[in-house]
Scaffold this motif. Structure first.
Motif, short mmCIF file in Angstrom:
data_model
loop_
_atom_site.label_atom_id
_atom_site.label_comp_id
_atom_site.label_asym_id
_atom_site.label_seq_id
_atom_site.Cartn_x
_atom_site.Cartn_y
_atom_site.Cartn_z
N GLN A 502 0.83 -1.20 0.00
CA GLN A 502 0.00 0.00 0.00
C GLN A 502 0.87 1.26 0.00
N LYS A 506 1.52 4.35 -3.04
CA LYS A 506 1.52 5.80 -2.80
C LYS A 506 2.84 6.43 -3.27
N LEU A 518 2.76 10.56 5.46
CA LEU A 518 1.66 9.64 5.79
C LEU A 518 1.36 9.63 7.29
N GLU A 519 0.09 9.73 7.62
CA GLU A 519 -0.37 9.51 8.99
C GLU A 519 -0.67 8.03 9.15
N SER A 521 -2.74 6.50 10.77
CA SER A 521 -4.18 6.19 10.78
C SER A 521 -4.73 5.98 9.38
N GLU A 522 -4.06 6.54 8.34
CA GLU A 522 -4.55 6.37 6.98
C GLU A 522 -4.58 4.91 6.57
N LEU A 523 -3.61 4.15 7.08
CA LEU A 523 -3.53 2.73 6.72
C LEU A 523 -3.98 1.81 7.85
N GLY A 525 -5.96 2.80 10.69
CA GLY A 525 -7.21 3.14 11.38
C GLY A 525 -7.01 3.19 12.88
N SER A 528 -3.69 2.46 14.79
CA SER A 528 -2.58 3.40 14.73
C SER A 528 -2.15 3.88 16.11
#
Length: 932
Positions: A502, A506, A518-519, A521-523, A525, A528
């Motif tokens: 993933q 990006k 990248l945060e 939480s983006e991957l 949830g 994180s």
């Protein structure tokens, strides 16, 4: 009155005598680019067998130097020779774009406190600028390649694929996290790869230190089996050149099978290796008596007191201990040495480093807290002097690892890092069929071909002895190790492979910046809150070392594994090795079939080049003054398996060699100016015998040189080409041929036969020279073919007309040439003594034995042309002692046109200054020739 000079076939050619390469080559480059020569070659080669030389990426930092030029020219020679040999040999150049040197340039210009994202932005722009500068210089060298589409490790797609390659290594079970001592550069603030370390001389304090033995009396009596005096201080003596590592000491190591002596001295009882005892005592200015000895194994677990900290350590056993220097007892700090670390693991010794990334001791460390490691040396030594644990202090010069960028000494420091394990097995392969990564790599070395052959032993030794590969770095400008680890346990996320892909997707769209922005939480949830992103970047050797996976496999015109990697000899510990390990880690095999190694460039005295010595020769300067072909000829004519010497004097010799080559090519072109191969070519069966011989000889020569090209023996190619031009052509064939070319009937068979041979020889030579003298060969080709849209590189080695008697011809003329050499020597002796002027002013009497007489007599009247004399009297003798060559000055008149001295000069009343041969060639049917 007739000017007979104007009746000679003295042709000229627009191919200039002077190369003027520096001014002419740029326009030729422009022409190549305008007609898209590289793509034309690709089209012409479509369907041929592939030959792939994968370009080791130079680092995108600074202008190219002479070493870069050597590397790229060698690659270009190979690619072009393979193209002419009938292969499809695409060349995709590349650049290594991440890493500390570029980041260091940005820090120097903008300071160290820029935001990380700004650092990456500036690094990317800087690398792009450097690529363009270097690319222009490589193109100017005449290197053909897909310069419009090079591979860059900072291309978004490549960055994404590097992350995917990391995932493959991880999936196969070779990646692990550990706290091990690594090469650490204080100036870089980062771990270094083995290839980023070089060894230089350093002056260090060498100290002998006594570790007191607690409760010595009963313990030593038991170990050594003798009664040990009570109340006598007893020391186990170690020797080290890094006093600053003593705060991290956790043990003293002995070899289990060495003999150790208990020695009574004025300073107490000392434990020393028996073999080193006397040397040590002399160093301490002591005398001593050996009370007893024991094996090192008996000393295991003996308790010792740290020499300046209030804690106990113990004696342990390790087979890494040697008797080469020191005392035979080794100070052991698992945080600061790999041997120490590994032996420490087996004894459960702590390995946390008391030194931070800036090379300073952590504040709470006793005695040295807050000090740099180098200042700590003095503090430790002073303390040992004060408490009388110092037995000797000497300054020594020794080889010590340095950072190859900063040229400063490095340290070994245990830090949490990511490693590729040399002794790990592939997790995806059944255990019964499995080999460790080290075993796979050694097996791959065994199946690789090496040029020169000594490269095999060097790479094999490095693989056999190398530690695990530390692939993590603590920098900003690099491909991220795109993992999430648990905040508490530091374990990788269980879906790490899925998450890597993933992230790669990006990065493919936005570059490595996508990871850093990248945060979690983006991957992840909700997960994180339990995981953090790794901030480590990958070692740049991983970037370049995986190009077989990220570049070769991604390009349809390339094939895996590739045929050849070619780099300098330092790459056995660099790119050759990183590519081998990642190839074995991903595919279980080497990514290459063969490795070619070239040496470093030195000056004419064999000294390393440096600006301070003023002995640097920049390739740009050579190109701008003499031309790229001169540089290419120097590279090709030098045996690259050792050091390559260059100087102004050496280049002058190369230029002189080039002039001789150019003059030969010019002679061929000039004498073909009135020759149309479509209408004027003579069938080989009708050609004169010497012409047929030269065709056979040149074809055999081409076969020999094509094999030298195949073996990458370019200095042999140049030597043989130069020798062929000067000896076989200049010293023999062309010298004989001039008379026929200049004086024979212009369109008659004797001259057209000669031109037919010259046509084939020219086509052969221009192709053989093309991989090396690329500009000159293209220039010759245009004059030879008259087709400006054609290129010599759109063709293969020349195809000669078939001759069934080629070998007998070569054998026959080899004997004739040997006899000719004897005659030429006599002619030269006569010329030197003033008896004759030119050889045409001579008459030669040859008294020959039966075999030589028969051979020479077959040439008939043509023998005089072979010997370049006006008359030959051939006499057979039966006694070898009667064999001789007698040279006398001709008594006849010199022909105004051909300069032969002939009895028949003046026989023709209309042309009283000509011989009958010239009259016939000008006004009759022309002379008949059969052999020469």
């Amino acid at each position: 009155m007739i000017d007979y000079k104007k009746t000679l076939n003295l042709l000229d050619t627009p191919f200039p005598m002077r190369g003027n390469l520096a001014s002419r080559e740029p326009s030729m480059l422009k022409a190549w680019q305008e007609k898209n020569l590289y793509q034309k070659i690709r089209t012409a080669c479509k369907g041929r067998p592939k030959f792939i030389l994968h370009d080791g990426p130079p680092y995108a930092n600074g202008d190219i130097h002479i070493g870069h030029a050597v590397n790229k020219i060698l690659k270009d020679i190979i690619v072009k020779s393979k193209t002419l040999s009938g292969f499809d040999a695409p060349y995709i150049p590349g650049w290594d774009c991440h890493g500390l040197p570029i980041e260091h340039q940005i820090e120097k210009k903008y300071g160290k406190h820029l935001p990380a994202d700004k650092v990456r932005e500036l690094c990317r722009a800087f690398a792009r600028e450097q690529v363009e500068r270097q690319k222009n210089d490589f193109i100017r060298l005449g290197v053909l390649g897909d310069w419009e589409h090079p591979y860059l490790t900072m291309n978004f797609k490549t960055e994404a694929d590097i992350i995917r390659a990391l995932g493959k290594i991880f999936q196969n079970g070779y990646l692990y996290q550990g706290q091990k001592p690594v090469n650490w550069c204080i100036d870089c603030g980062s771990a270094l790869a083995e290839a980023e370390v070089e060894y230089e001389d350093k002056t260090s304090p060498a100290i002998d230190v006594g570790f007191a033995i607690a409760s010595a009396h009963p313990l030593l009596s038991n170990v050594f089996g003798v009664s040990v005096p009570e109340n006598v201080q007893t020391y186990a003596i170690i020797w080290t050149t890094t006093p600053w590592t003593l705060p991290a000491n956790q043990a003293v190591c002995v070899h289990p099978e060495f003999d150790y002596a208990l020695v009574q001295t004025a300073r107490g009882l000392l434990i020393l290796a028996s073999e080193l005892k006397q040397i040590c005592l002399e160093r301490y200015n002591l005398t001593g008596e050996t009370l007893a000895t024991c094996k090192g194994q008996a000393l295991e677990h003996l308790p010792l007191q740290h020499p300046f900290e209030s804690r106990a350590v113990k004696i342990i056993c390790g087979r890494h201990v040697t008797l080469e220097a020191g005392t035979g007892l080794v100070h052991t700090a698992p945080a600061h040495g790999l041997d120490d670390y590994f032996i420490g693991q087996s004894y459960d010794l702590p390995s946390e480093s008391p030194v931070d990334g800036d090379g300073k001791f952590i504040a709470h460390i006793p005695l040295v807290g807050g000090l740099s490691v180098w200042k700590a040396n003095d503090v430790v030594i002073d303390t040992l002097k004060t408490n009388e644990h110092l037995f000797c202090l000497k300054k020594i010069d020794h080889s010590y690892p340095h950072c190859w960028r900063h040229k400063t000494p490095i340290i070994f420091r245990a830090t949490p890092q990511w490693f590729i394990g040399m002794n790990l097995h592939n997790a995806a392969v059944a255990a019964t069929q499995n080999q460790t990564l080290r075993e796979l790599a050694l097996q791959a070395v065994d199946t690789t071909t090496f040029y020169p052959t000594w490269g095999r032993a060097r790479l094999e030794a490095m693989i056999r002895n190398r530690p695990d590969w530390c692939v993590s770095r603590q920098r900003n400008w690099g491909v991220p190790m795109a993992f999430f680890v648990h905040k508490d346990t530091h374990a990788l996320h269980p879906r790490s492979l899925e998450l890597l892909e993933q992230v790669a997707q990006k990065v493919e769209l936005q570059g490595i910046e996508a990871w850093f922005a990248l945060e979690a939480s983006e991957l992840l949830g909700e997960e994180s809150k339990n995981y953090i992103k790794l901030t480590d970047t990958l070692d740049v050797w991983f970037d370049s070392g995986t190009t077989h996976d990220t570049v070769v496999k991604a390009d349809a015109q390339l094939t895996f594994p590739v045929d050849l990697y070619l780099e300098g000899s330092d790459q056995h510990r660099g790119w050759f090795q990183s590519s081998l390990l990642t190839g074995c880690g991903i595919d279980g095999q080497a990514p290459y079939k063969a490795l070619l190694t070239h040496g470093f460039v030195v000056d004419g005295n064999g000294h390393k080049m440096s600006k301070s010595k003023g002995n640097v020769i920049a390739p740009q300067k050579v190109i701008n003054t003499s031309g790229a072909d001169i540089l290419r000829l120097w590279v090709a004519s030098t045996d690259y398996s050792g050091e390559l010497s260059i100087s102004e004097e050496i280049l002058k010799r190369v230029i002189e060699s080039y002039r001789r080559i150019r003059n030969t090519l010019r002679f061929l072109l000039a004498n073909l100016m009135d020759f149309d191969p479509q209408t004027d070519t003579i069938d080989v069966t009708e050609c004169l015998e010497i012409d047929r011989y030269m065709l056979a000889l040149t074809e055999a020569f081409q076969q020999d040189l094509s094999q030298s090209y195949e073996r990458y023996e370019f200095h042999q190619v140049v030597y043989k080409l130069h020798n062929f031009c000067s000896e076989d052509l200049g010293g023999f064939y062309l010298d004989i041929l001039k008379d026929r070319l200049y004086t024979a009937t212009a369109t008659g068979l004797p001259r057209r036969s000669a031109q037919t041979a010259l046509y084939h020889i020219a086509h052969c030579l221009v192709r053989l020279f093309a991989p090396i003298l690329s500009f000159t060969s293209e220039e010759v080709w245009q004059h030879l073919t008259g087709d400006n849209n054609d290129s010599v590189l759109l063709h293969n080695w020349h195809i000669f007309p078939e001759q069934s008697d080629a070998k007998p011809l070569q054998q026959r003329w080899a004997k004739i040439r040997a006899l000719r050499s004897q005659v030429l020597k006599k002619l030269e002796d006569s010329r030197t003594q003033g008896e004759i002027g030119s050889s045409l002013a001579a008459m030669v009497e040859i008294r020959a034995g039966a075999e030589d007489f028969t051979l020479l007599s077959t040439l008939g009247h043509d023998l005089r042309f072979v010997l370049i004399v006006s008359a030959v009297n051939l006499i057979q003798v039966n006694d070898t002692q009667q064999e001789s060559v007698i040279v006398t000055s001709s008594t006849h008149t010199k022909c105004e046109r051909c300069w032969h001295y002939r009895q028949d000069v003046g026989h023709h009343t209309d042309h009283p200054t000509l011989c009958e041969r010239c009259v016939s060639n000008l006004y009759g049917d022309g002379e008949a020739r059969n052999y020469a």
